[in-house]
Design an enzyme around this catalytic site. Structure first.
Site, short mmCIF file in Angstrom:
data_model
loop_
_atom_site.label_atom_id
_atom_site.label_comp_id
_atom_site.label_asym_id
_atom_site.label_seq_id
_atom_site.Cartn_x
_atom_site.Cartn_y
_atom_site.Cartn_z
N HIS A 76 1.67 4.36 -3.06
CA HIS A 76 1.59 5.82 -2.99
C HIS A 76 2.74 6.46 -3.76
CE1 HIS A 76 -1.81 6.55 -0.40
NE2 HIS A 76 -1.31 5.88 0.63
N GLU A 107 -6.14 6.73 -1.19
CA GLU A 107 -6.05 5.55 -0.34
C GLU A 107 -6.63 4.31 -1.02
OE1 GLU A 107 -4.34 5.26 2.27
OE2 GLU A 107 -3.86 7.37 2.50
N HIS A 166 0.83 -1.21 0.00
CA HIS A 166 0.00 0.00 0.00
C HIS A 166 0.87 1.26 0.00
CE1 HIS A 166 -3.49 2.53 1.35
NE2 HIS A 166 -2.51 3.21 1.92
N GLU A 167 1.87 1.28 0.85
CA GLU A 167 2.73 2.47 0.96
C GLU A 167 3.57 2.67 -0.29
OE1 GLU A 167 2.30 4.69 3.14
OE2 GLU A 167 0.91 3.50 4.33
#
Length: 263
Positions: free
Chosen positions: A139, A198, A135-136
């Site tokens: 980004h 997100e 997920h990070e």
């Protein structure tokens, strides 16, 4: 007549400043160059990491580095195989576990990932940690920080950006960098992304972790644990994230699609 030419010029500049997010294809406004984003974020990150207390847990630190490196390799593999090899130069991967009880993690542009010990208390496997790190990393790959900086510059400076042909852009970048990254004594973590970012990072992160060889199906159980944790107060990591039900529903929709990425 002059206004007409100004309008055409402004429109042309905006069109040239548009990009597309890998994996999703969503159009985004990118007024800031990769080099400017990396320079401003690295300054913020270095200031933070100098004062952060590194974890003394050798096993958990090794876990963060192991999972992070595998996802980094998978990310570069995806970029290389999909005609985006030029993006790889923007990443200098680094994975750190910080001694902080907050349930949190963040990734700065350029692939500087920080995981907090508080979050590791909810992680029971490499697969679950891959949900977070994927997920990070997403980004960073999606250039969400660049997009957020561009949006703030456009909002704060309006027509000045284009009428000056971005000649003062470096000053503008410096002025918004602190509010975009927000790392320091006041926040301690990156300021939250929008819910659109997100959900996009959820989607991209699940794909990247699958390419890396991890099991994306654990994401549902992991976010359920995060949801249970939030009953006593929303963890920082989830403070502006989509609602637990929405996120889990979206993940369940994505899972069948991920089969094509499995090795």
């Amino acid at each position: 007549m002059r206004r007409k030419y100004i309008f055409i010029y402004v429109l042309s500049c905006l069109l040239m400043s548009c990009g597309s997010v890998p994996l999703t294809g969503r159009k985004q406004l990118l007024l800031v160059s990769d080099s400017e984003v990396l320079s401003s974020s690295l300054t913020q990150y270095n200031d933070y990491i100098k004062t952060a207390r590194k974890s003394t847990s050798s096993s958990q630190t090794a876990m963060v580095k192991r999972v992070g490196q595998k996802i980094a390799v998978a990310t570069e593999e995806y970029l290389r195989q999909n005609g985006m090899s030029n993006e790889i130069k923007n990443f200098s991967w680094e994975f750190n576990l910080v001694a902080d009880k907050q349930v949190n993690a963040f990734c700065m542009p350029g692939g500087k990932i920080v995981v907090y010990e508080g979050l590791m208390e909810l992680v029971s496997s490499d697969d679950e940690l891959a949900v977070v790190i994927g997920h990070e990393v997403a980004h960073a790959v999606a250039k969400h920080s660049n997009e957020r900086m561009s949006q703030q510059i456009a909002a704060q400076y309006g027509s000045q950006i284009l009428s000056a042909a971005l000649s003062e852009k470096s000053t503008m970048v410096k002025n918004v960098a602190g509010t975009v990254y927000g790392i320091g004594a006041q926040y301690g973590v990156m300021l939250p992304f929008s819910r659109t970012h997100e959900l996009e990072a959820d989607y991209m992160g699940l794909i990247l972790m699958t390419i890396a060889g991890y099991n994306p199906e654990v994401a549902v159980n992991f976010w359920q644990k995060m949801s249970a944790q939030s009953e006593g107060g929303v963890p920082e990591f989830m403070s502006t994230h989509p609602s637990d039900t929405h996120r889990i529903n979206e993940i369940n929709k994505i899972l069948p699609e991920l089969k094509k990425y499995k090795r």
